[in-house]
Design an enzyme around this catalytic site. Structure first.
Site: not given
Length: 878
Positions: A107, A385
């Site tokens: 940071e 399918s």
């Protein structure tokens, strides 16, 4: 000649002096400018200090108190408060040194050097913002982030940033670096309601801070950038990617070695979310839906999760409590899922969308969602399918050259190295209609169809419906059966099927309607996008007709039938485990819709291995669809589908009339005749169905005459006949003629012939009794093995319902007792692919009905992280 007086050209008056004095004036000007700048800088700095000190003084005894935002359902009734803060404070000496290093490296690498503002970082961020022409880089120090979290709103403006800087300088003057870092690590948000590193460590790893490993520390250090995106429960893959970034930053700044980086990466692969105590009462309601709403709000507003939860907003959603409650009830019912061999449960997900407006009625991200926290509505899986309408049948219909009654070729055929297989009871039955092919979920004819229209049409159609397929690895025929590189999510499938339900117009699934701020200002309001046509209306109409057939007798989705019209498709996928032969599956789907709502159900294990496979096929997904949709839609008027199809296309070939059918006892044949149909390219097809059969079979083809004889009838049987006309120049078949039934008399015994003693019928003879409906493709439960043995087609014996050899036949003949229900473990084709077969049903000695996956050679399959790029199922198999 005397020289004249010498003259000197004079310089213009004043020019020399100007040059002489220009330098002095410039120095004076620079001096006063610099002095003025220094004074302004000092004044500005003092103002910054004073402003920051003023804010700190005014807020000496308090932080800005957050106000929990409120979630409302579709009727405007309050559902819950968003913020349930989980925060535990930690002292500086309790924070491991490696954790401090990780956050500083990630940071604010110059944290120990600056005085609250890092001008170098601000300059770098400014350059990036200018290049991007928007505010993309923050440039904030840890102290500035603390200032923002303590006292400021979260909008990104110049004045807010200036105030943030002034508070940061004031904080640096008032507190030590250790105190600032401690406040920061206690304050920041880590997602899932956890504030501060101590609460986050407990939530994600169930450990105190001093027990955390390097990879766990790096994971936490990477999370605050985007808590919802990078936390290890919601997005494990993204979390690991961000962790890797943190580890590299720590290595580059000298905090750890490359060896530690490698060890940490390896350890992270074994992460399992800890089991936590399940909340009670209202705390456990609608959690997956609420998390989904918050994530959508982040995307659409730019607000962070922390802002949304603690901003005091009124968040109005599309939540249908009736539908959501039913879904959660059924997902809590263990009887709706297979039982696992250990603690890893069979998982599932479901989403319901109102395709008339895109409103998400409800969704469930998994069983025990509160414990696992992974919303499987957004997790890609192989569709099997259920992808056939998207990759093959839909694009074929949309060409305008194919119709539900158009014929496709169901035969065993190879396309290069790819040889799709049928494992229906009747394999490779030749020319059949598209409608029958999708109803029985036949593989060979589906691949044949995609090959006929071209793979590009399949890819383009899928892309229009919202699927981002891999242009390189998915450019193959296996996509017809759902064999994809990256898979699809239940939400993507719901969006695609919604387009079929919505007459071909795109549907935008959404859960968020409006966000209102504390002062009644509208922060966000959903706007319906301009209608976008994805396919021709008649394409959607014909698809709906065909998908309704899937739920009828003989189809794969009969378990999904409810008290109103439904269209849908099943899907299962083979396990895909290398060098492991098994008929079990990894994914089971049902995607379907009523005239109002679209619902998609997925079932499977989060991690597939030999011990964690589905023994049943998509029958359970279809049944769960029905168990949810019927009560969820209770009270809604029952309506039919408002499909748009072209009736003229159905009349391109006239229907056959004047059918006559009679049995001739002398020739022992059925004589058939009919009237001719006008046309130059007309031939006729004869269909026959015996009373115990669920579907008619084409008996004869390409007849030019208007009459024929059926010589294959058997005494004592009843047959039903109908005729169709086929125009081979247009490849169009007419609607069926009227149906006629013919009863064949039973033969009487000749008195002169010695009577043969009656042989007692052996139970479980491997056949289906007349008038007993064969369960649908996906519906077979494991049969009870017979007590004897019997021969099967293709050679070999089936002992106690045992194993059928390659290309085995009809299950095997059981012995006595329990009707001898034979058990079939499906045929194995060791050629170019393998067939995976669901466990058989228990239809009086038959192998039952199964849905089958056809898988090409591994080297021809698209590659994926879980080896799951597998084509889809076939149909019914004994």
């Amino acid at each position: 000649m005397a020289d004249g007086p010498r003259t000197t050209k004079k310089k213009p008056a004043g020019k020399g002096k100007k040059k002489k004095w220009n330098g002095k004036k410039m120095l004076v000007w620079l001096f006063f400018t610099a002095a003025f700048a220094v004074v302004c800088g000092i004044i500005g700095y003092l103002l910054i200090i004073l402003n920051g000190e003023r804010i700190l003084t005014e807020n000496q005894d308090k932080f800005v108190m957050e106000q929990a935002s409120t979630i409302y359902d579709a009727e405007g009734k309050e559902v819950t408060k968003l913020a349930r803060i989980n925060r535990e404070l930690v002292e500086f000496n309790e924070i491991p040194v490696l954790m401090r290093d990780a956050f500083i490296a990630t940071e604010d690498r110059r944290f120990e050097e600056h005085a609250g503002i890092d001008l170098w970082s601000i300059g770098r961020a400014l350059v990036k913002d200018i290049v991007a022409r928007s505010a993309v880089e923050g440039g904030s120090t840890i102290t500035q982030q603390l200032a923002k979290n303590l006292f400021l709103s979260h909008d990104k403006t110049f004045f807010r940033k200036a105030t943030e800087a002034s508070i940061a300088v004031a904080l640096e003057n008032k507190f030590t670096k250790d105190e600032i870092l401690t406040m920061y690590l206690n304050r920041i948000y880590f997602g899932k309601g956890a504030y501060g590193v101590k609460a986050a460590a407990e939530y994600y790893f169930a450990k105190p801070l001093d027990k955390l490993e390097l990879w766990e520390i790096a994971t936490l250090a990477g999370t605050p950038k985007s808590p919802n995106k990078y936390n290890p429960i919601s997005n494990p893959e993204k979390s690991r990617e961000r962790m890797n970034v943190v580890l590299v930053l720590m290595r580059d700044q000298g905090y750890i070695t490359q060896e530690q980086v490698d060890q940490a990466k390896a350890a992270a692969e074994k992460y399992e979310p800890p089991v936590r105590k399940q909340p009670t009462g209202d705390e456990q309601k609608y959690l997956a839906f609420i998390d989904f709403v918050v994530e959508e709000a982040e995307e659409r507003t730019g607000l962070t999760e922390e802002q949304l939860r603690l901003g005091g907003y009124d968040i109005h959603t599309t939540l249908n409590r009736q539908a959501q409650t039913v879904m959660e009830k059924e997902f809590d019912n263990a009887d709706n899922f297979e039982k696992s061999v250990d603690e890893q449960k069979v998982q599932g997900a479901m989403v319901i969308v109102d395709h008339r407006n895109g409103n998400i009625q409800g969704l469930v991200g998994g069983r025990d969602y509160v414990i696992k926290g992974l919303n499987r509505v957004n997790v890609p899986r192989q569709p099997g399918s259920s992808f056939k309408p998207i990759a093959a049948y839909g694009p074929a219909l949309d060409t305008g050259d194919w119709f539900p009654w158009s014929n496709v070729l169901d035969e065993k055929r190879c396309y290069g190295d790819y040889c799709p297989s049928d494992s229906n009871r009747n394999k490779y039955i030749g020319s059949i209609s598209m409608s029958r092919s999708i109803k029985e979920s036949r593989n060979a004819s589906t691949v044949w169809l995609l090959n006929e229209i071209g793979i590009k049409k399949g890819l383009d159609f899928a892309e229009r419906l919202g699927f981002d397929l891999d242009e390189k690895n998915d450019r193959n025929l296996s996509i017809a059966l759902g064999g994809l590189t990256h898979g699809v999510t239940p939400l993507q499938m719901a969006k695609a099927y919604s387009a079929f339900a919505n007459n071909g117009v795109e549907v935008d699934p959404h859960s968020l309607l409006k966000i209102v701020g504390k002062n009644e200002e509208v922060i966000y309001e959903y706007k319906t996008p301009e209608p976008k046509k994805l396919m021709e209306p008649k394409t959607a109409g014909y698809m709906t007709e065909m998908l309704q057939e899937v739920l009828q007798k003989g189809g794969t989705g009969t378990g999904a039938r409810i008290d109103r019209p439904v269209a849908g498709k099943t899907g299962t996928t083979q396990h895909g485990i290398p060098n492991y032969k098994s008929s079990y599956n990894r994914d089971a789907w049902f995607a379907g819709y009523t005239p109002e709502w679209t619902g998609v159900v997925w079932m499977g294990y989060d991690k597939t291995d030999k011990q964690h496979l589905l023994k049943k096929s998509s029958s359970q997904s279809a049944k769960l669809f029905a168990k949810v949709m019927e009560p969820a839609m209770k009270g809604m008027p029952v309506k039919g589908f408002n499909t748009q199809t072209d009736t003229e296309e159905r009349q391109k070939v006239n229907k056959v009339t004047g059918l006559n059918a009679a049995y001739n006892p002398e020739t022992k044949m059925v004589n058939l005749s009919w009237n001719p149909v006008e046309g130059e390219s007309i031939t006729y097809r004869v269909y026959r169905k015996e009373a115990s059969e669920s579907e008619a079979t084409r008996l004869m083809d390409a007849l030019e005459a208007t009459g024929t004889d059926d010589m294959s009838v058997q005494p004592g049987m009843t047959y039903q006949y109908y005729i169709t006309a086929f125009d081979f120049s247009k490849d169009v078949e007419s609607a069926p003629s009227d149906r006629l039934s013919v009863e064949i008399p039973a033969e009487e015994l000749n008195p002169d012939t010695p009577e043969v003693p009656e042989v007692p019928e052996v139970p479980g003879d491997g056949t289906n009794p007349p008038d007993i409906e064969v369960p649908p493709v996906d519906g077979g439960e494991p049969g009870t093995p017979g007590n004897g043995s019997g021969n099967v087609n293709g050679g070999g014996n089936t002992n106690n319902g045992g194993i059928v050899p390659p290309e085995g036949g009809n299950g095997g003949t059981g012995g006595g007792g329990n009707n001898g229900n034979g058990q079939t473990t499906g045929p194995i084709d060791n050629g170019n692919g393998t067939n995976s077969v669901d466990p058989p049903g228990s239809n009086s000695g038959t192998g039952g009905n199964m849905e089958v996956q056809s898988v090409p050679n591994a080297e021809n399959l698209p590659k994926s992280a879980e080896n799951d790029a597998i084509p889809a199922e076939g149909g019914m198999v004994n």
